[in-house]
Design a protein around this motif. Sequence first.
Motif, PDB file in Angstrom:
ATOM      1  N   TYR A  44       0.841  -1.198   0.000  1.00 46.74           N
ATOM      2  CA  TYR A  44       0.000   0.000   0.000  1.00 46.74           C
ATOM      3  C   TYR A  44       0.881   1.255   0.000  1.00 46.74           C
ATOM      4  O   TYR A  44       1.977   1.261   0.559  1.00 46.74           O
ATOM      5  CB  TYR A  44      -0.934   0.004   1.211  1.00 46.74           C
ATOM      6  N   PRO A  45       0.410   2.343  -0.616  1.00 47.21           N
ATOM      7  CA  PRO A  45       1.211   3.575  -0.690  1.00 47.21           C
ATOM      8  C   PRO A  45       1.319   4.277   0.662  1.00 47.21           C
ATOM      9  O   PRO A  45       0.748   3.851   1.659  1.00 47.21           O
ATOM     10  CB  PRO A  45       0.430   4.441  -1.694  1.00 47.21           C
ATOM     11  N   GLY A  46       2.079   5.381   0.643  1.00 50.62           N
ATOM     12  CA  GLY A  46       2.232   6.196   1.840  1.00 50.62           C
ATOM     13  C   GLY A  46       3.564   6.022   2.530  1.00 50.62           C
ATOM     14  O   GLY A  46       3.749   6.522   3.647  1.00 50.62           O
ATOM     15  N   LEU A  51      11.558  -2.309   1.660  1.00 51.45           N
ATOM     16  CA  LEU A  51      10.940  -1.236   0.877  1.00 51.45           C
ATOM     17  C   LEU A  51      11.555  -1.173  -0.506  1.00 51.45           C
ATOM     18  O   LEU A  51      12.777  -1.168  -0.658  1.00 51.45           O
ATOM     19  CB  LEU A  51      11.120   0.116   1.587  1.00 51.45           C
ATOM     20  N   THR A  52      10.683  -1.091  -1.504  1.00 49.37           N
ATOM     21  CA  THR A  52      11.115  -0.923  -2.886  1.00 49.37           C
ATOM     22  C   THR A  52      10.399   0.286  -3.480  1.00 49.37           C
ATOM     23  O   THR A  52       9.404   0.773  -2.937  1.00 49.37           O
ATOM     24  CB  THR A  52      10.783  -2.166  -3.730  1.00 49.37           C
ATOM     25  N   VAL A  53      10.916   0.769  -4.607  1.00 47.39           N
ATOM     26  CA  VAL A  53      10.215   1.791  -5.382  1.00 47.39           C
ATOM     27  C   VAL A  53       9.080   1.083  -6.119  1.00 47.39           C
ATOM     28  O   VAL A  53       9.323   0.162  -6.914  1.00 47.39           O
ATOM     29  CB  VAL A  53      11.162   2.474  -6.387  1.00 47.39           C
ATOM     30  N   PRO A  93      -1.686  -5.858  -9.354  1.00 52.27           N
ATOM     31  CA  PRO A  93      -0.965  -5.395  -8.165  1.00 52.27           C
ATOM     32  C   PRO A  93       0.247  -4.545  -8.538  1.00 52.27           C
ATOM     33  O   PRO A  93       0.777  -4.680  -9.644  1.00 52.27           O
ATOM     34  CB  PRO A  93      -0.549  -6.689  -7.474  1.00 52.27           C
ATOM     35  N   PRO A  94       0.696  -3.673  -7.638  1.00 48.56           N
ATOM     36  CA  PRO A  94       1.829  -2.797  -7.941  1.00 48.56           C
ATOM     37  C   PRO A  94       3.091  -3.595  -8.279  1.00 48.56           C
ATOM     38  O   PRO A  94       3.299  -4.700  -7.773  1.00 48.56           O
ATOM     39  CB  PRO A  94       2.013  -1.995  -6.651  1.00 48.56           C
ATOM     40  N   LEU A  95       3.908  -3.005  -9.132  1.00 51.33           N
ATOM     41  CA  LEU A  95       5.179  -3.613  -9.484  1.00 51.33           C
ATOM     42  C   LEU A  95       6.273  -3.084  -8.565  1.00 51.33           C
ATOM     43  O   LEU A  95       6.362  -1.882  -8.323  1.00 51.33           O
ATOM     44  CB  LEU A  95       5.535  -3.307 -10.935  1.00 51.33           C
ATOM     45  N   GLU A  96       7.100  -3.981  -8.052  1.00 51.13           N
ATOM     46  CA  GLU A  96       8.188  -3.597  -7.155  1.00 51.13           C
ATOM     47  C   GLU A  96       9.474  -3.385  -7.951  1.00 51.13           C
ATOM     48  O   GLU A  96       9.826  -4.202  -8.804  1.00 51.13           O
ATOM     49  CB  GLU A  96       8.407  -4.665  -6.087  1.00 51.13           C
ATOM     50  N   GLY A  97      10.173  -2.284  -7.647  1.00 49.10           N
ATOM     51  CA  GLY A  97      11.410  -1.962  -8.327  1.00 49.10           C
ATOM     52  C   GLY A  97      12.613  -2.065  -7.421  1.00 49.10           C
ATOM     53  O   GLY A  97      12.719  -2.981  -6.599  1.00 49.10           O
ATOM     54  N   ASP A  98      13.508  -1.090  -7.534  1.00 48.82           N
ATOM     55  CA  ASP A  98      14.740  -1.108  -6.762  1.00 48.82           C
ATOM     56  C   ASP A  98      14.465  -0.974  -5.267  1.00 48.82           C
ATOM     57  O   ASP A  98      13.507  -0.310  -4.846  1.00 48.82           O
ATOM     58  CB  ASP A  98      15.662   0.022  -7.214  1.00 48.82           C
TER      59      ASP A  98
END
Length: 512
Positions: free
Chosen positions: A219-221, A379-381, A388-393
């Motif tokens: 979730y964001p935030g 935590l990822t970007v 669902p959101p994509l996880e980055g670095d």
Amino acid sequence: SNASPFDATLSYPAASLDPNLATLTVREYEKDPRQTPAGLAFEYLSDTQIRITRPVSPEFDGGAIYEFIYPARDPIVMGIGLAATRDVNSFLRYEKADSAGNENPLAGLAGRRHGRHGEDDDDGGDRKGHGREDDDDDDDDDDDKPRHAPDGARAFAIGISQSGRFLRDLIYQGFNEDEAGRQVFEGAIPVIAGSRKTFTNFEFAQPGRFSRQHEDHLYPGDQFPFTYGTLTDPVTGVRDGILKRCRESHTCPKVMHFDSETEIWQARGSLVVTDGDPVRPRDIKLPRDVRAYLMAGTQHGPAGTPSFGICQQLSNPLNYRPILRAIIDGMREWLATGRKPPKSNYGSVRKGTLITPLQSVAEFPAIPGVFFNGLVNGLTVNDHSVLPPLEGDAYPVLVPLVDADGNSVAGVQHPNLQAPVATHGGWNLRAAGQAENELCSLTGSYIPFAATKAERIASGDPRPSIAERYKRAKSYVQRVRRAAQMLEGQRLLLPADADAIVEEAKASGIGG
């Protein structure tokens, strides 16, 4: 619970009740692939409720994650609470009456100037690493006085947990400046917020939700910026800071940031005091009008009577509230007289008190019946343009160094941690049948020492027993008293609280 079927309430009404437009998946652990095993099904009971039938596979226990993605409608306009908080407090601080003639009930209390805006010296401490602030920034200056400094009324805000995240977001979004360009709060104390803000300034926002390692993880935030000074994010290249906007309008409050140890494990607290470099994280220098305190060995909200719940270890009763009361008094004095509060005490990469989770596994003692895996809420970007959101670095999340008892040496130590009778941790793991070995939400650990040497040897516990540590009641009370006096001298305990902690030690019966 393993009840099947079970009902769930949707956060927003469904735009369509066509089940073909929605997807339901399940996974046992947060990092597992999303699955649609045999037997998994759902049906709409209404546009705000669904009924889920669990899969037949026994691998999905009571801690499994069910993720439902559906077309929603009627997003709520969020952020009005930020504006309302700004406007109400601005009125109480500055105005005699509102436009309808209603008098300000606090107007008679203003008009007296209790102090000055002090210009602090650099508080040094453990933030003299190679942070990414630019030398020509004014982020470390404490002399950007409000454009319209009040003649009398003082105001500072305290936010705890969700309201602590709210307070960080209020400052970040620019709501510490009222519509006349005046500063609203002179001070701010975000409590147990970690590096988070809120899931507010988003479509279909849900401000009450927040990321944990197992629950609501994506979730964001919780994205950059994490800390107060303006930094260049080494992961995304974005330049920002919690205080960046209010620096530009000269409306920044003095900040005393206060976290329990749980915020290290579940809220990436280390990003408040480090630069976020994924290769070599380093300490940063906090602005001179900011302090950060980590309360070692405590959980998000102190437990009353320790219990297991769905966790492997007992919940943690170590009470940080006496220290918090001193922090609040320190803010009052800072604003009223300009006297600088205690130096930041949150842990340090340079001093070796903030380490990697992998290092923490090697440092933690081998306590019988205790499994420790160094798990953190990573935590990822994240790309939220897709679901669902994509996880980055990834960002680096650091954790406290512990002593031979497994107690943190990073941050402020309560007298009961300096004279311990147990291992107190800000982490706990979920028990069997509840997604075993994932982090157990916001619960910490309480692992008592053996009472006697014989009990310790019989169980194989490497931690000295209570009888070995405190051969007489006097020795235990003396250690607690010395620790309380030290914290009182540092202005991290009020005299009444220091006395109360010593009296509790006397009444405990520990040491004979």
